[in-house]
Design a protein around this motif. Structure first.
Motif, PDB file in Angstrom:
ATOM      1  N   LEU A  12       0.833  -1.207   0.000  1.00 23.32           N
ATOM      2  CA  LEU A  12       0.000   0.000   0.000  1.00 23.32           C
ATOM      3  C   LEU A  12       0.868   1.259   0.000  1.00 23.32           C
ATOM      4  N   LYS A  13       1.913   1.287   0.810  1.00 21.87           N
ATOM      5  CA  LYS A  13       2.806   2.444   0.861  1.00 21.87           C
ATOM      6  C   LYS A  13       3.471   2.685  -0.490  1.00 21.87           C
ATOM      7  N   ALA A  14       3.903   1.606  -1.137  1.00 23.04           N
ATOM      8  CA  ALA A  14       4.577   1.736  -2.431  1.00 23.04           C
ATOM      9  C   ALA A  14       3.615   2.191  -3.519  1.00 23.04           C
ATOM     10  N   VAL A  15       2.466   1.543  -3.600  1.00 24.15           N
ATOM     11  CA  VAL A  15       1.501   1.880  -4.658  1.00 24.15           C
ATOM     12  C   VAL A  15       0.947   3.289  -4.474  1.00 24.15           C
ATOM     13  N   LEU A  16       0.635   3.649  -3.237  1.00 24.57           N
ATOM     14  CA  LEU A  16       0.035   4.950  -2.969  1.00 24.57           C
ATOM     15  C   LEU A  16       1.084   6.043  -2.747  1.00 24.57           C
ATOM     16  N   GLU A  17       2.367   5.637  -2.802  1.00 23.67           N
ATOM     17  CA  GLU A  17       3.494   6.566  -2.667  1.00 23.67           C
ATOM     18  C   GLU A  17       3.377   7.426  -1.415  1.00 23.67           C
ATOM     19  N   ASN A  18       3.152   6.724  -0.278  1.00 22.36           N
ATOM     20  CA  ASN A  18       2.982   7.419   0.988  1.00 22.36           C
ATOM     21  C   ASN A  18       3.530   6.543   2.109  1.00 22.36           C
ATOM     22  N   ASP A  19       4.662   6.935   2.667  1.00 22.74           N
ATOM     23  CA  ASP A  19       5.308   6.163   3.735  1.00 22.74           C
ATOM     24  C   ASP A  19       4.644   6.348   5.097  1.00 22.74           C
ATOM     25  N   GLN A  20       3.679   7.240   5.193  1.00 25.72           N
ATOM     26  CA  GLN A  20       3.037   7.530   6.477  1.00 25.72           C
ATOM     27  C   GLN A  20       1.809   6.669   6.749  1.00 25.72           C
ATOM     28  N   LEU A  21       1.451   5.786   5.838  1.00 26.29           N
ATOM     29  CA  LEU A  21       0.241   4.982   5.990  1.00 26.29           C
ATOM     30  C   LEU A  21       0.378   3.963   7.116  1.00 26.29           C
ATOM     31  N   ASP A  22      -0.765   3.633   7.724  1.00 25.57           N
ATOM     32  CA  ASP A  22      -0.793   2.568   8.725  1.00 25.57           C
ATOM     33  C   ASP A  22      -2.002   1.677   8.445  1.00 25.57           C
ATOM     34  N   ASP A  23      -2.310   0.773   9.370  1.00 19.44           N
ATOM     35  CA  ASP A  23      -3.359  -0.210   9.113  1.00 19.44           C
ATOM     36  C   ASP A  23      -4.775   0.361   9.211  1.00 19.44           C
ATOM     37  N   THR A  24      -4.893   1.679   9.325  1.00 19.95           N
ATOM     38  CA  THR A  24      -6.215   2.314   9.301  1.00 19.95           C
ATOM     39  C   THR A  24      -6.505   2.951   7.944  1.00 19.95           C
ATOM     40  N   VAL A  25      -5.604   2.799   6.993  1.00 23.90           N
ATOM     41  CA  VAL A  25      -5.761   3.453   5.688  1.00 23.90           C
ATOM     42  C   VAL A  25      -6.998   2.919   4.949  1.00 23.90           C
ATOM     43  N   SER A  26      -7.688   3.847   4.287  1.00 23.73           N
ATOM     44  CA  SER A  26      -8.847   3.484   3.480  1.00 23.73           C
ATOM     45  C   SER A  26      -8.953   4.460   2.314  1.00 23.73           C
ATOM     46  N   ASP A  28     -11.292   6.409   1.917  1.00 19.44           N
ATOM     47  CA  ASP A  28     -11.840   7.648   2.475  1.00 19.44           C
ATOM     48  C   ASP A  28     -10.777   8.508   3.162  1.00 19.44           C
ATOM     49  N   THR A  29      -9.725   7.879   3.687  1.00 25.06           N
ATOM     50  CA  THR A  29      -8.717   8.633   4.440  1.00 25.06           C
ATOM     51  C   THR A  29      -7.461   8.931   3.639  1.00 25.06           C
ATOM     52  N   CYS A  30      -7.333   8.351   2.455  1.00 29.17           N
ATOM     53  CA  CYS A  30      -6.135   8.547   1.635  1.00 29.17           C
ATOM     54  C   CYS A  30      -6.545   9.073   0.265  1.00 29.17           C
ATOM     55  N   GLU A  31      -6.315  10.369   0.049  1.00 29.91           N
ATOM     56  CA  GLU A  31      -6.766  10.962  -1.210  1.00 29.91           C
ATOM     57  C   GLU A  31      -6.021  10.392  -2.414  1.00 29.91           C
ATOM     58  N   GLY A  32      -4.864   9.785  -2.214  1.00 29.46           N
ATOM     59  CA  GLY A  32      -4.119   9.180  -3.311  1.00 29.46           C
ATOM     60  C   GLY A  32      -4.693   7.854  -3.785  1.00 29.46           C
ATOM     61  N   TRP A  33      -5.622   7.286  -3.013  1.00 28.60           N
ATOM     62  CA  TRP A  33      -6.201   5.983  -3.351  1.00 28.60           C
ATOM     63  C   TRP A  33      -7.367   6.212  -4.320  1.00 28.60           C
ATOM     64  N   ASP A  34      -7.006   6.505  -5.560  1.00 28.92           N
ATOM     65  CA  ASP A  34      -8.008   6.738  -6.598  1.00 28.92           C
ATOM     66  C   ASP A  34      -8.144   5.484  -7.464  1.00 28.92           C
ATOM     67  N   SER A  35      -8.920   5.582  -8.536  1.00 28.91           N
ATOM     68  CA  SER A  35      -9.193   4.393  -9.356  1.00 28.91           C
ATOM     69  C   SER A  35      -7.931   3.843 -10.011  1.00 28.91           C
ATOM     70  N   LEU A  36      -7.037   4.703 -10.454  1.00 21.01           N
ATOM     71  CA  LEU A  36      -5.795   4.239 -11.074  1.00 21.01           C
ATOM     72  C   LEU A  36      -4.930   3.505 -10.055  1.00 21.01           C
ATOM     73  N   HIS A  37      -4.770   4.097  -8.883  1.00 19.72           N
ATOM     74  CA  HIS A  37      -3.965   3.447  -7.846  1.00 19.72           C
ATOM     75  C   HIS A  37      -4.632   2.163  -7.345  1.00 19.72           C
ATOM     76  N   HIS A  38      -5.942   2.117  -7.391  1.00 19.10           N
ATOM     77  CA  HIS A  38      -6.643   0.887  -6.991  1.00 19.10           C
ATOM     78  C   HIS A  38      -6.277  -0.249  -7.951  1.00 19.10           C
ATOM     79  N   LEU A  39      -6.271   0.034  -9.237  1.00 24.39           N
ATOM     80  CA  LEU A  39      -5.876  -0.986 -10.219  1.00 24.39           C
ATOM     81  C   LEU A  39      -4.428  -1.409 -10.028  1.00 24.39           C
ATOM     82  N   GLN A  40      -3.559  -0.447  -9.750  1.00 17.44           N
ATOM     83  CA  GLN A  40      -2.157  -0.766  -9.496  1.00 17.44           C
ATOM     84  C   GLN A  40      -2.019  -1.621  -8.240  1.00 17.44           C
TER      85      GLN A  40
END
Length: 77
Positions: A12-26, A28-40
């Protein structure tokens, strides 16, 4: 945190390019988690864990805990 949880979080950190993520990421809470990143994310999960994800599973993957649960259902520990 289990090995599977650590591996998933690292993906998740690699795909979403965010080293600050933890196990609460969703989506709704991560604006980088869009449709393109979901496919990746799906491609990365299938490659890393050697699984095939079904369309309904892919659609349900909206947060860390759900992704983890689906991976458990695939027999991963």
């Amino acid at each position: 945190m289990t090995d599977l949880e650590k591996r998933l979080l690292n993906i998740l950190k690699a795909v979403l390019e965010n080293d600050q993520l933890d196990d609460t990421v969703s989506q709704d809470t991560c604006e980088g988690w869009d449709s393109l990143h979901h496919l990746q994310l799906i491609v990365a999960l299938e490659d890393e864990f050697d699984v095939i994800l079904e369309p309904d599973e892919i659609a349900a993957m909206r947060d860390f805990k759900t992704v983890l649960s689906i991976l458990h259902q695939k027999g991963l520990e």
